[in-house]
Scaffold this active site. Structure first.
Site, PDB file in Angstrom:
ATOM      1  N   HIS A 261       0.846  -1.188   0.000  1.00 55.20           N
ATOM      2  CA  HIS A 261       0.000   0.000   0.000  1.00 55.20           C
ATOM      3  C   HIS A 261       0.881   1.238   0.000  1.00 55.20           C
ATOM      4  CE1 HIS A 261      -3.140   2.848   1.102  1.00 55.20           C
ATOM      5  NE2 HIS A 261      -3.979   1.927   0.692  1.00 55.20           N
ATOM      6  N   ASP A 316      -8.004  -5.021  -0.196  1.00 57.23           N
ATOM      7  CA  ASP A 316      -8.514  -5.807  -1.334  1.00 57.23           C
ATOM      8  C   ASP A 316      -8.265  -7.302  -1.153  1.00 57.23           C
ATOM      9  OD1 ASP A 316      -7.629  -3.263  -3.808  1.00 57.23           O
ATOM     10  OD2 ASP A 316      -9.342  -3.470  -2.452  1.00 57.23           O
TER      11      ASP A 316
HETATM   12  C1  SDX Z   1      -6.160   0.141  -3.011  1.00 62.24           C
HETATM   13  O1  SDX Z   1      -4.785   4.844  -2.152  1.00 62.24           O
HETATM   14  C2  SDX Z   1      -5.559   4.057  -1.463  1.00 62.24           C
HETATM   15  O2  SDX Z   1      -5.872   4.270  -0.306  1.00 62.24           O
HETATM   16  C3  SDX Z   1      -6.012   2.837  -2.222  1.00 62.24           C
HETATM   17  C4  SDX Z   1      -6.964   1.931  -1.465  1.00 62.24           C
HETATM   18  C5  SDX Z   1      -8.257   2.625  -1.140  1.00 62.24           C
HETATM   19  O3  SDX Z   1      -8.921   2.180  -0.185  1.00 62.24           O
HETATM   20  O4  SDX Z   1      -8.641   3.533  -1.927  1.00 62.24           O
HETATM   21  O5  SDX Z   1      -6.367   1.522  -0.256  1.00 62.24           O
HETATM   22  C6  SDX Z   1      -7.319   0.683  -2.292  1.00 62.24           C
HETATM   23  O6  SDX Z   1      -5.972   0.504  -4.148  1.00 62.24           O
HETATM   24  C7  SDX Z   1      -5.207  -0.803  -2.296  1.00 62.24           C
HETATM   25  C8  SDX Z   1      -3.996  -1.213  -3.191  1.00 62.24           C
HETATM   26  C9  SDX Z   1      -4.499  -2.310  -4.147  1.00 62.24           C
HETATM   27  N1  SDX Z   1      -3.411  -2.616  -5.116  1.00 62.24           N
HETATM   28  C10 SDX Z   1      -2.824  -3.828  -5.131  1.00 62.24           C
HETATM   29  O7  SDX Z   1      -3.014  -4.712  -4.272  1.00 62.24           O
HETATM   30  C11 SDX Z   1      -1.846  -4.022  -6.278  1.00 62.24           C
HETATM   31  C12 SDX Z   1      -0.566  -4.601  -5.722  1.00 62.24           C
HETATM   32  N2  SDX Z   1       0.057  -3.523  -4.891  1.00 62.24           N
HETATM   33  C13 SDX Z   1       1.236  -2.924  -5.465  1.00 62.24           C
HETATM   34  O8  SDX Z   1       0.998  -2.501  -6.830  1.00 62.24           O
HETATM   35  C14 SDX Z   1       1.832  -1.876  -4.569  1.00 62.24           C
HETATM   36  O9  SDX Z   1       1.919  -2.398  -3.299  1.00 62.24           O
HETATM   37  C15 SDX Z   1       1.258  -0.481  -4.466  1.00 62.24           C
HETATM   38  C16 SDX Z   1       1.097   0.159  -5.787  1.00 62.24           C
HETATM   39  C17 SDX Z   1      -0.045  -0.533  -3.745  1.00 62.24           C
HETATM   40  C18 SDX Z   1       2.300   0.304  -3.680  1.00 62.24           C
HETATM   41  O10 SDX Z   1       3.468   0.206  -4.448  1.00 62.24           O
HETATM   42  P1  SDX Z   1       4.804   0.914  -3.998  1.00 62.24           P
HETATM   43  O11 SDX Z   1       4.499   2.333  -3.565  1.00 62.24           O
HETATM   44  O12 SDX Z   1       5.847   0.688  -5.035  1.00 62.24           O
HETATM   45  O13 SDX Z   1       5.206   0.040  -2.719  1.00 62.24           O
HETATM   46  P2  SDX Z   1       6.497   0.231  -1.892  1.00 62.24           P
HETATM   47  O14 SDX Z   1       7.274   1.448  -2.313  1.00 62.24           O
HETATM   48  O15 SDX Z   1       6.074   0.130  -0.468  1.00 62.24           O
HETATM   49  O16 SDX Z   1       7.425  -1.055  -2.271  1.00 62.24           O
HETATM   50  C19 SDX Z   1       8.504  -1.415  -1.394  1.00 62.24           C
HETATM   51  C20 SDX Z   1       9.032  -2.745  -1.911  1.00 62.24           C
HETATM   52  C21 SDX Z   1       9.446  -2.716  -3.362  1.00 62.24           C
HETATM   53  O17 SDX Z   1      10.426  -3.738  -3.524  1.00 62.24           O
HETATM   54  P3  SDX Z   1      11.994  -3.288  -3.653  1.00 62.24           P
HETATM   55  O18 SDX Z   1      12.047  -2.460  -4.931  1.00 62.24           O
HETATM   56  O19 SDX Z   1      12.296  -2.485  -2.387  1.00 62.24           O
HETATM   57  O20 SDX Z   1      12.731  -4.596  -3.757  1.00 62.24           O
HETATM   58  O21 SDX Z   1       8.015  -3.749  -1.815  1.00 62.24           O
HETATM   59  C22 SDX Z   1       7.747  -4.246  -3.125  1.00 62.24           C
HETATM   60  C23 SDX Z   1       8.222  -3.187  -4.089  1.00 62.24           C
HETATM   61  O22 SDX Z   1       8.503  -3.819  -5.336  1.00 62.24           O
HETATM   62  N3  SDX Z   1       6.302  -4.434  -3.216  1.00 62.24           N
HETATM   63  C24 SDX Z   1       5.743  -5.589  -3.537  1.00 62.24           C
HETATM   64  C25 SDX Z   1       4.369  -5.342  -3.553  1.00 62.24           C
HETATM   65  N4  SDX Z   1       4.131  -4.053  -3.258  1.00 62.24           N
HETATM   66  C26 SDX Z   1       5.339  -3.479  -3.049  1.00 62.24           C
HETATM   67  N5  SDX Z   1       6.288  -6.819  -3.798  1.00 62.24           N
HETATM   68  C27 SDX Z   1       5.392  -7.793  -4.113  1.00 62.24           C
HETATM   69  N6  SDX Z   1       4.046  -7.637  -4.151  1.00 62.24           N
HETATM   70  C28 SDX Z   1       3.521  -6.418  -3.875  1.00 62.24           C
HETATM   71  N7  SDX Z   1       2.197  -6.258  -3.922  1.00 62.24           N
END
Ligand code: SDX
Length: 379
Positions: A261, A316
């Site tokens: 998130h 989700d």
């Molecule tokens: C909603 O905005 C809101 O409030 C949205 C929401 C609402 O109620 O309106 O909460 C609803 O949209 C929830 C999110 C739903 N989306 C998903 O579940 C899709 C999967 N999630 C990812 O796309 C991701 O977690 C994000 C987009 C939500 C956040 O991405 P970020 O900002 O890149 O996450 P981060 O910077 O914290 O990542 C840190 C690390 C990274 O790895 P490194 O580069 O450090 O090695 O964690 C990894 C990221 O690649 N990572 C994940 C991951 N999410 C982050 N690795 C595996 N699976 C994941 N889902």
């Protein structure tokens, strides 16, 4: 203020003050108008929560009755356009809702008006419950395709109308669970969809067009689109293959749907609440318990790697599991988010319009200048 560099995703860039929702991403806490989501989840209904988000206080019994009447008026308005929507060939429930909103603009005047330099916010707050009822009715039709679903449930509770549209053998326990699910989805601050709605509203376009923009933003897989992807993921992986699936996805640096998130760097408090509901329902629901068992296994294996990155299940993940256990098809899950979040979207739109300024960020130019045009034959 002169920005030297663009801020990717406008992360942490404020565009307004708000009194609607407070999120503590480090502690994993969520408050609507100062009330903790756990308190509202345990004690209130979706109708009370939607009223709270819009009007900033919990309703009196009289307030609640008036609010419901206005919502029912919105449901009746939907009857005017459902016949036209039924003639559309689109398979996508969200597209049906958006088209229903466009068609409803001839019945619902939701264009902001000015008194002096100020938008007349009271008029928008007066029409908001009607728009909420309109969206609920359009959604109930869009997921059920039953032309009588609204008429037959015109004054049902929001959770019951949704249950009758979504769950084939809708029982009281399902209505209770959906009411709780609607509470946790009702708002979440300036998410991409709420921001999209605010951009459109800031041009003084109609609230119906602003909601249409919100729904379009929600359809992206990085936002609400994750709900359907989580459901399809849980359906597709055999229980005995869950660990292998998680290892492969993470090894390939692919994102696991339903995890992570932008704001929460700990367990999403909404996911925690829904996980408990899923456990309760799964234990009494032999047929569809498998989705629960897969979700538990998936979370266990994923957190071995992701917890260190502060990546946890988000709303989700457990919403999709809960809906699967209730027999709700993946393609019918995102409409539940729209059904609930329309209350939060409307609250944010109206709050922004109180001190409106058209949203117009900039792009820092880095291209060439002063080039001379050369005729086509010389190129
Ligand atoms: C909603 O905005 C809101 O409030 C949205 C929401 C609402 O109620 O309106 O909460 C609803 O949209 C929830 C999110 C739903 N989306 C998903 O579940 C899709 C999967 N999630 C990812 O796309 C991701 O977690 C994000 C987009 C939500 C956040 O991405 P970020 O900002 O890149 O996450 P981060 O910077 O914290 O990542 C840190 C690390 C990274 O790895 P490194 O580069 O450090 O090695 O964690 C990894 C990221 O690649 N990572 C994940 C991951 N999410 C982050 N690795 C595996 N699976 C994941 N889902």
């Amino acid at each position: 203020m002169e920005f030297r560099e663009p801020i990717p995703g406008l992360e942490n860039v404020p565009i307004k003050y708000t009194k609607i929702t407070y999120i503590d991403g480090e502690k994993g806490e969520l408050y609507y108008r100062g009330y903790n989501i756990v308190d509202l989840f345990n004690n209130s209904t979706y109708e009370e929560t939607a009223y709270l988000l819009l009007f900033g206080k919990l309703p009196s019994p009289h307030d609640l009755e008036k609010f419901k009447e206005h919502m029912f008026e919105g449901r009746r308005t939907a009857l005017e356009v459902i016949e036209e929507v039924s003639r559309l060939s689109t398979e996508n429930a969200l597209d049906r809702i958006k088209i229903g909103l466009i068609l409803a603009t001839k019945y619902v005047d939701s264009w902001p008006r000015f008194r002096g330099k100020q938008v007349v916010v009271d008029e928008l707050l007066a029409v908001a419950p009607k728009i909420l009822g309109l969206v609920h009715a359009l959604t109930a039709y869009a997921v059920s395709l039953d032309p009588n679903i609204v008429e037959e449930n015109l004054e049902a509770s929001c959770a019951e109308l949704l249950c009758k549209a979504l769950v084939s053998d809708c029982m009281q326990k399902h209505i209770h669970i959906l009411d709780k699910l609607l509470i946790v989805y009702a708002d979440h601050g300036l998410s991409a969809s709420a921001f999209a709605a605010t951009v459109v509203a800031s041009t003084l376009s109609s609230l119906l067009y602003a909601l249409e923009a919100a729904i379009s933003a929600l359809q992206g897989p990085l936002h609400g689109g994750a709900l359907e992807k989580v459901a399809r993921m849980l359906e597709a992986i055999p229980l005995e293959k869950v660990e292998e699936y998680v290892s492969r996805k993470l090894a390939q640096k692919e994102k696991l749907m339903g995890f992570g998130h932008r704001v929460y760097k700990t367990y999403d408090p909404r996911a925690k609440l829904l996980k408990r509901l899923a456990a309760k329902l799964a234990l009494n629901n032999n047929g569809l318990r498998e989705a629960y068992l897969k979700a538990i296994a998936l979370e266990l294996h994923a957190l071995k790697t992701l917890a260190a990155k502060r990546v946890y299940p988000n709303v989700d993940f457990w919403a999709a599991t809960l809906l699967l256990i209730m027999g709700v098809r993946p393609e019918n899950q995102l409409p539940v988010f729209v059904y609930s979040r329309t209350a939060g979207w409307l609250a944010h739109i109206i709050e922004y319009l109180e001190n409106n300024k058209i949203l117009r960020p900039r792009a820092i130019y880095r291209g060439p200048l002063g080039l001379k045009y050369r005729p086509l034959e010389s190129r």
